[in-house]
Every structure is written in structure tokens, then in C-alpha cells.
Design a protein around this motif. Structure first.
Motif, PDB file in Angstrom:
ATOM      1  N   GLN A   8     -47.892  18.543 -39.149  1.00 22.00           N
ATOM      2  CA  GLN A   8     -46.813  18.155 -38.240  1.00 22.00           C
ATOM      3  C   GLN A   8     -46.939  16.707 -37.768  1.00 22.00           C
ATOM      4  OE1 GLN A   8     -49.171  20.388 -37.681  1.00 22.00           O
ATOM      5  NE2 GLN A   8     -49.690  20.579 -35.519  1.00 22.00           N
ATOM      6  N   TYR A   9     -45.778  16.135 -37.497  1.00 21.48           N
ATOM      7  CA  TYR A   9     -45.646  14.772 -36.972  1.00 21.48           C
ATOM      8  C   TYR A   9     -46.174  13.704 -37.915  1.00 21.48           C
ATOM      9  CZ  TYR A   9     -45.136  17.885 -33.020  1.00 21.48           C
ATOM     10  OH  TYR A   9     -44.776  18.928 -32.221  1.00 21.48           O
ATOM     11  N   LEU A  61     -42.222  20.140 -39.078  1.00 25.22           N
ATOM     12  CA  LEU A  61     -42.100  19.005 -38.158  1.00 25.22           C
ATOM     13  C   LEU A  61     -42.601  17.692 -38.756  1.00 25.22           C
ATOM     14  CD1 LEU A  61     -43.104  20.701 -34.789  1.00 25.22           C
ATOM     15  CD2 LEU A  61     -40.816  20.148 -35.625  1.00 25.22           C
TER      16      LEU A  61
END
Length: 154
Positions: A23-24, A7
Motif C-alpha cells: 500500500q501507498y 491502495l
């Protein structure tokens, strides 16, 4: 081998071995990240950013163009880096005033760093400080504006 969370949105290939990007996180093309780094969730690294080896960047940190983090740097959660000394909407400087964090320095949570400053080697910036000028090597600074309260023995 590096680990990039599925992600994360990573566009650079210049990532050292054993670096983890969570993630992100967004890493733009051209950014350079060293080996054994930990880039935590919800971070942004622009294209003209260089990160050394063994660096930790905690969640909520955005590293803008011109930022340089040397080896063994720690950046605490939600530390704010800036790079434009006179920001105006839709008006951009000819060049950005990056921030340099020298080897072994630590930046506490929620610190604000103004454009163009250098944090000296092995210095420590206490949580919540607002840094408006260069910090000497091995200095411990706290407050708003940040002031040296002592020097760290190594």
C-alpha cells in the motif's frame, strides 16, 4: 501472478511474477520490476528505474530515474537515493546520474547514496552510512563518509 495492494498507485505493466507491491507505493509507467520482489509500503519508483529479480525495497525508499538494482539486492528502510549532483530548484540536468547496486548487495537503513555511484556485487553498506564514491565488490562500508572496514567472504 503478482500482488498489487489496492491502495498502491502502479502505472507500469512490467512486473515479474510473484512480486508484491504494498500500500501507498507509487510506480510510474516505464519502470521495470523483476520476479519475486517485495516492494514495501510508502515507496516511489520513477519511470527510468530497473529492478532485478528477488529484490527487497523496504518502506520509505524513493528510487529516482537512472537507478538500477540487480538481482538479490536488499534496500533497507528510508535509504536515500539521489540522482542530481548539482540540484537546484526548477533547474534540471540534461541527464540524471543514476545509482547502480550490483547483484547481492545490501543497503542498510537510513543510508545516503550520492549520484552516479556503484555498489559492488555482494557488498554491504552499514546503517546510516553516507556513500560518496563507488564501493568495491564484497566490501563492508560504514560511517560518514563511508569507509571500507573489511571484506565479506562468500
Amino acid at each position: 501472478m503478482s500482488t498489487i495492494h489496492p491502495l498502491a498507485d502502479v502505472h507500469t505493466t512490467e512486473i515479474g511474477s510473484h512480486t508484491r507491491i504494498w500500500q501507498y507505493s507509487i510506480v510510474l509507467s516505464g519502470a521495470r520490476i523483476g520476479k519475486n520482489c517485495n516492494i514495501c509500503a510508502h515507496t516511489l519508483i520513477e519511470a527510468d528505474v530497473i529492478i532485478g529479480d528477488y529484490v527487497t525495497v523496504k518502506s520509505g525508499v524513493f528510487l529516482w530515474d537512472g537507478t538500477r538494482l540487480e538481482n538479490h539486492v536488499f534496500v533497507g528502510p528510508n535509504a536515500t537515493f539521489t540522482n542530481d549532483p548539482f540540484p537546484r530548484s526548477k533547474e534540471y540536468p540534461d541527464s540524471f546520474s543514476g545509482i547502480t547496486i550490483k547483484q547481492g548487495a545490501s543497503i542498510g537503513a537510513n543510508v545516503t547514496l550520492l549520484p552516479g555511484i556503484t555498489i559492488g556485487a555482494n557488498a554491504m553498506v552499514g546503517a546510516g552510512a553516507v556513500v560518496i564514491k563507488d564501493v568495491p565488490e564484497r566490501a563492508l562500508v560504514v560511517g560518514n563518509p563511508a569507509k571500507v572496514i573489511r571484506y565479506i567472504e562468500i
